[in-house]
Design an enzyme around this catalytic site. Structure first.
Site: not given
Ligand SMILES: O=P(O)(O)OC[C@H]1O[C@@H](O)[C@H](O)[C@@H](O)[C@@H]1O
Length: 277
Positions: A144, A246
């Site tokens: 990510h 990602e």
């Molecule tokens: O706030 P988090 O749990 O780290 O997630 C962040 C984002 O991560 C992304 O990968 C998702 O597609 C989003 O929907 C999400 O809001």
């Protein structure tokens, strides 16, 4: 929070937190920070780090019964090795195995290994998952990566034209990308399916070459001003200085029978600006 620094002989470096085997910083040799890390990230054991490269396993987002984005990003990974190879590349290997906490929510035996290699203008992050049990399991996963951008308004992502994507801003509706150059002007949350192996994130001062192997999909996420205010751990105006691109395996979950392994990686390289920027 426990962190290590991995340094290549040429000076390129990364910082990695043992929680999540989370790459928090990447500075290429003679270069500048390439990853966004929120100044207001919580840095509390068990809380996800806002920025860097969270490792998402064994569940992407809310696509299952596990906590959002699975448990790997908040689990403690064990450092297996940290060294320089014969060419001076810095290499760190972290391992996560099933334990009481993981089996309580996901009843499978597995080993996940994250190998981080840094040198010159490149960073490679490889995730390998092995089924060490007797039962078949399936999972979704992602690296990510939060790229630091100087100004989101001046950044564009290239390589996704004609790809289909699920638009999470629109109930997961299936759409087709028409833009040759994707610009982020508002909250964006898309799962692009079966994406090309190479994308380019262009900025006036540089191009980031983003190559993926083993991961069929690409998630593009930026919370925009509207989503940013809902994220207490995102620094003020942070959405203007980041873009998540990602490497992901979502559309077709990975299925591993007993004894099988899977590997996916994201390879990043900073290139000079092109005339198109
Ligand atoms: O706030 P988090 O749990 O780290 O997630 C962040 C984002 O991560 C992304 O990968 C998702 O597609 C989003 O929907 C999400 O809001």
């Amino acid at each position: 929070m426990e962190k290590i620094t991995v340094r290549a002989a040429d000076g390129a470096s990364v910082h990695i937190a043992a929680q999540g085997a989370h790459v928090c910083s990447w500075i290429p040799a003679g270069g500048q920070e390439q990853l966004f890390l929120s100044k207001t990230s919580e840095w509390r054991e068990g809380a996800a780090i806002r920025g860097g490269v969270p490792v998402i396993f064994p569940q992407f987002g809310g696509l299952g019964h596990l906590p959002k984005h699975g448990f790997a990003r908040t689990a403690h990974w064990t450092l297996q090795s940290c060294s320089n190879d014969a060419q001076g590349k810095g290499i760190a290997v972290f391992v996560l195995q099933d334990n009481d906490a993981s089996r309580a929510v996901w009843p499978y035996a597995f080993t996940a290994q994250l190998r981080v290699t840094v040198h010159a203008d490149q960073l490679t992050i490889a995730l390998e998952v092995s089924n060490t049990g007797t039962e078949t399991f399936s999972f979704t996963a992602a690296l990510h990566t939060y790229f630091a951008v100087q100004d989101i308004a001046a950044a564009s992502l290239h390589g996704l034209q004609h790809c289909q994507y699920r638009d999470s801003m629109n109930g997961g509706q299936l759409c087709t990308e028409t833009a040759d150059s994707l610009q982020i002007t508002a909250e964006t949350d898309r799962i692009y399916l079966n994406t090309p192996p190479e994308l380019h994130l262009q900025q006036p001062q540089q191009v980031m070459r983003i190559k993926a192997e083993g991961f069929a999909d690409t998630v593009v996420w930026n919370p925009g001003a509207t989503g940013a205010v809902k994220l207490s751990d995102l620094e003020p105006e942070g959405h203007q200085r980041m873009l998540c691109v990602e490497a992901a395996a979502i559309g077709q979950p990975v299925v591993l029978a007993a004894g099988q392994s899977w590997c996916g990686q994201q390879q990043l390289q900073v290139l000079p600006a092109t005339d198109q920027n």
